[in-house]
Design a protein around this motif. Sequence first.
Motif, PDB file in Angstrom:
ATOM      1  N   GLU A  77       1.165  14.558   9.696  1.00  0.00           N
ATOM      2  CA  GLU A  77       1.824  13.305   9.638  1.00  0.00           C
ATOM      3  C   GLU A  77       3.486  13.669   9.014  1.00  0.00           C
ATOM      4  N   VAL A  78       3.433  14.465   7.934  1.00  0.00           N
ATOM      5  CA  VAL A  78       4.960  14.873   7.457  1.00  0.00           C
ATOM      6  C   VAL A  78       5.578  15.547   8.535  1.00  0.00           C
ATOM      7  N   GLU A  79       4.801  16.316   9.317  1.00  0.00           N
ATOM      8  CA  GLU A  79       5.743  17.081  10.418  1.00  0.00           C
ATOM      9  C   GLU A  79       6.188  16.097  11.487  1.00  0.00           C
ATOM     10  N   LEU A  80       5.398  14.949  11.696  1.00  0.00           N
ATOM     11  CA  LEU A  80       6.038  13.986  12.720  1.00  0.00           C
ATOM     12  C   LEU A  80       7.458  13.277  12.267  1.00  0.00           C
ATOM     13  N   ILE A  81       7.118  13.021  10.864  1.00  0.00           N
ATOM     14  CA  ILE A  81       8.296  12.328  10.410  1.00  0.00           C
ATOM     15  C   ILE A  81       9.696  13.378  10.270  1.00  0.00           C
ATOM     16  N   ARG A  82       9.220  14.568  10.096  1.00  0.00           N
ATOM     17  CA  ARG A  82      10.185  15.539   9.965  1.00  0.00           C
ATOM     18  C   ARG A  82      10.860  15.582  11.287  1.00  0.00           C
ATOM     19  N   ASP A 118       6.589   9.615  18.254  1.00  0.00           N
ATOM     20  CA  ASP A 118       5.229   9.443  18.239  1.00  0.00           C
ATOM     21  C   ASP A 118       4.853   8.788  17.094  1.00  0.00           C
ATOM     22  N   GLY A 119       5.298   7.587  17.165  1.00  0.00           N
ATOM     23  CA  GLY A 119       4.987   6.717  16.251  1.00  0.00           C
ATOM     24  C   GLY A 119       5.356   6.633  14.512  1.00  0.00           C
ATOM     25  N   MET A 122       0.876  -1.201   0.113  1.00  0.00           N
ATOM     26  CA  MET A 122      -0.015  -0.003  -0.065  1.00  0.00           C
ATOM     27  C   MET A 122       0.921   0.952   0.133  1.00  0.00           C
ATOM     28  N   ILE A 123       0.586   2.131  -1.043  1.00  0.00           N
ATOM     29  CA  ILE A 123       1.252   3.448  -1.211  1.00  0.00           C
ATOM     30  C   ILE A 123       0.586   4.434   0.098  1.00  0.00           C
ATOM     31  N   HIS A 124       1.048   5.285   0.914  1.00  0.00           N
ATOM     32  CA  HIS A 124       0.720   6.143   1.876  1.00  0.00           C
ATOM     33  C   HIS A 124       0.942   7.647   1.259  1.00  0.00           C
ATOM     34  N   LEU A 125      -0.324   8.470   1.356  1.00  0.00           N
ATOM     35  CA  LEU A 125      -0.114   9.812   1.022  1.00  0.00           C
ATOM     36  C   LEU A 125      -0.226  10.343   2.377  1.00  0.00           C
ATOM     37  N   ARG A 126       0.861  11.140   2.974  1.00  0.00           N
ATOM     38  CA  ARG A 126       0.889  11.669   4.320  1.00  0.00           C
ATOM     39  C   ARG A 126       0.181  13.157   4.466  1.00  0.00           C
ATOM     40  N   ARG A 172       4.684   5.250   9.218  1.00  0.00           N
ATOM     41  CA  ARG A 172       4.340   4.517  10.484  1.00  0.00           C
ATOM     42  C   ARG A 172       5.185   3.509  10.596  1.00  0.00           C
ATOM     43  N   GLN A 173       5.793   3.001   9.670  1.00  0.00           N
ATOM     44  CA  GLN A 173       6.796   1.658   9.524  1.00  0.00           C
ATOM     45  C   GLN A 173       8.166   2.393   9.234  1.00  0.00           C
TER      46      GLN A 173
END
Length: 252
Positions: A9-14, A100-101, A1-5, A172-173
């Motif tokens: 969510e992008v801020e948490l990845i950042r 935060d996951g 599955m391709i996720h669009l954030r 998230r992974q």
Amino acid sequence: MIHLRTEDEVELIRKSARVVAGCLDHLETLVRPGVTTLELDRAAEEYVRAHGALPAFKGYRGYPKTLCVSVNETVVHGIPDGRTLQEGDIVGCDMGAIVDGFYGDSARTFPVGEIVPEARRLLDVTREAMHKGIAQAVAGNRLGDIGHAIQSHVEAHGMSVVRDLVGHGIGRQLHEEPQVPNYGRPGKGLKLEFGQCLAIEPMVNLGRPDVVTQGDGWTVVTRDGRWSAHFEHTIAVGREAPEILSTSPRSV
């Protein structure tokens, strides 16, 4: 599955990716002759936890450490084991963090003291190839555009990209779809969309692209024994231009 954030969510990845960037900045100040790979690993874990994050690699599929430390002919996934760095070595440091996951992932290859011109050129070409690939991470382009940009730059300098290992989606992974090869044909492959987050990570060999996984099940080395370099950024696919999420003053 391709996720669009989403933007949140992008801020948490950042946030997680910037912890990794700061940690790699810190490790760069520690890399010198006489330092052991275990000392680098301890420093990485201390930094990540002190900055409110969790080490992403430790325990992942049984991996025992916070940091992957890959010296000279080791391509990736070298397990810190107390090896002492020597003048003239190159050392790849690859790590991830969780906030935060959400995951961030980045890697850099550092010189240990003074290195020979061929090794310096390997580091420069690999870093440049990563940025050429990142520049293609724009909505409407395709995965093949990223891989082709990396491969073309590397091969123009007489080096080779590792084909057995690839970049990946992240969120998230630690590893999500899609796979992001460091080779490819322009205009081919999955179409990129705004909101995708990817880890783009060329692994470049001075010699042939062939690699071997050693008996520990993790450490990947070049088959011909020649040296290899690894650079990686977590990025967000943009509408007009990509955004590097694992950025710091020393990581550009």
